[in-house]
Design an enzyme around this catalytic site. Structure first.
Site, PDB file in Angstrom:
ATOM      1  N   LEU A 214       0.824  -1.209   0.000  1.00 50.24           N
ATOM      2  CA  LEU A 214       0.000   0.000   0.000  1.00 50.24           C
ATOM      3  C   LEU A 214       0.859   1.260   0.000  1.00 50.24           C
ATOM      4  O   LEU A 214       0.430   2.309   0.481  1.00 50.24           O
ATOM      5  CB  LEU A 214      -0.931  -0.005   1.220  1.00 50.24           C
ATOM      6  CG  LEU A 214      -1.897  -1.194   1.322  1.00 50.24           C
ATOM      7  CD1 LEU A 214      -2.683  -1.119   2.618  1.00 50.24           C
ATOM      8  CD2 LEU A 214      -2.842  -1.243   0.122  1.00 50.24           C
ATOM      9  N   GLY A 218       2.077   1.098   4.093  1.00 47.08           N
ATOM     10  CA  GLY A 218       2.558  -0.182   4.583  1.00 47.08           C
ATOM     11  C   GLY A 218       2.009  -1.380   3.833  1.00 47.08           C
ATOM     12  O   GLY A 218       1.778  -1.330   2.619  1.00 47.08           O
ATOM     13  N   GLY A 244       8.906  -2.822  -3.110  1.00 43.24           N
ATOM     14  CA  GLY A 244       8.143  -4.061  -3.198  1.00 43.24           C
ATOM     15  C   GLY A 244       9.032  -5.283  -3.320  1.00 43.24           C
ATOM     16  O   GLY A 244       8.730  -6.344  -2.756  1.00 43.24           O
ATOM     17  N   ASP A 245      10.146  -5.140  -4.044  1.00 48.08           N
ATOM     18  CA  ASP A 245      11.080  -6.256  -4.191  1.00 48.08           C
ATOM     19  C   ASP A 245      11.724  -6.604  -2.862  1.00 48.08           C
ATOM     20  O   ASP A 245      11.931  -7.786  -2.540  1.00 48.08           O
ATOM     21  CB  ASP A 245      12.157  -5.914  -5.217  1.00 48.08           C
ATOM     22  CG  ASP A 245      11.571  -5.541  -6.565  1.00 48.08           C
ATOM     23  OD1 ASP A 245      10.497  -6.076  -6.906  1.00 48.08           O
ATOM     24  OD2 ASP A 245      12.166  -4.704  -7.261  1.00 48.08           O
TER      25      ASP A 245
END
Length: 301
Positions: A214, A218, A244-245
């Site tokens: 998000l 978080g 994100g990775d």
């Protein structure tokens, strides 16, 4: 080890400028080039954190040679499959925020897909977790990552998948251990804008757990142990490209180590925040990493 598959690699090029002004000529303050693609970024983060990993993916053409040379220079364990399709390029122009330009990946032939499957299969007996991450090449079937989930299951290896839309839905139906879409990717898979509703729908389709990025808000997770929210104590300023990775890397490591879901989410949101503070995707800021971990808020969703 944690095995990662990047089906659509790229040579990532980052330009730093004082200000992005469309229609104007820009003087580049700094240029960074590195082997890119979400799975490679996941392996970089794991490698830097001392977690055994190996990165797999198809590469071709001149940019493929550059990608291979960068992984060798970084000392990242890898096995790259030479294919006919040329490796693509992505460009990030970083000023106050990052503006991305992503080329599509060239289509892989059915023969090269079969060779990639054989390569993954050869490493699965030594793998603890398989990660399939990032976009698919042009004309790739929606079931491409789902097929890897099924392949890994034959070796009792759980899989983490980070993709969006129809391939995300197919991975869930294949019984994936964890999927980690962002809110937009999740909505494209379930046709619902509510992340918690969408996450629960993917679980009903067969995914064991769904973790939704998000951004600054978080992570939201629907898991066998309940629904959770994980948030940082304060926003982290920087380049969010690889956040994100880093979260996927943490989730894969938490799965490997058998951590509880609150522990996995604490690790994931911390690594994601530390990645925002780092200059390039695939790295985390060690000072931010140490500072944030104990301050993460984990609460039922």
């Amino acid at each position: 080890m944690i095995l990662t598959v990047t089906a659509n690699p790229a040579l990532d090029v980052s330009y730093r400028v004082d200000k992005l002004r469309p229609g104007h000529t820009h003087r580049i303050g700094a240029v960074f080039e590195r082997a890119g693609g979400k799975g490679f970024n996941v392996s970089r983060v794991l490698h830097d954190q001392g977690v055994p990993t190996r990165a797999l993916g198809p590469v071709g053409g001149i940019l493929g040679d550059s990608l291979r040379a960068d992984l060798l220079d970084a000392g990242l364990p890898h096995d790259l499959l030479p294919v006919a399709a040329a490796t693509r390029m992505t460009i990030a122009v970083v000023a106050d925020e990052a503006t991305m330009f992503n080329e599509p990946g060239g289509p892989l032939s059915a023969f090269d897909w079969s060779r990639l499957h054989d390569l993954v299969r050869s490493y699965l007996p030594r793998a603890e977790v398989l990660v399939c991450s990032g976009s698919l090449p042009l004309d790739a079937p929606d079931e491409s990552y789902a097929d890897f989930v099924a392949l890994a299951a034959k070796f009792r290896v759980p899989t983490v998948v980070d993709v969006g839309g129809a391939p995300l839905r197919a991975a869930a139906q294949a019984g994936v251990a964890i999927v980690k879409p962002n809110a937009e990717e999740l909505a494209a898979a379930v046709d619902d804008d509510d992340p918690l509703v969408g996450a629960r729908e993917l679980r009903s389709l067969g995914a064991e757990a769904v973790v939704v990025s998000l951004g600054a808000d978080g992570l939201l997770a629907a898991t066998p142990d309940g629904d959770w929210r994980a948030t940082l104590p304060r926003p982290v300023v920087g380049n969010p490209t690889g956040a994100g990775d880093a979260a996927v890397a943490a989730l894969a490591d938490g799965l490997r180590r058998g951590l509880t879901w609150p522990e996995r989410l604490r690790l994931a949101v911390t690594w994601a925040g530390a990645a925002v503070a780092a200059p390039l995707a695939g790295t985390v800021d060690p000072d931010v990493l140490r500072d944030l971990y104990d301050q993460v808020d984990i609460a039922p969703a």
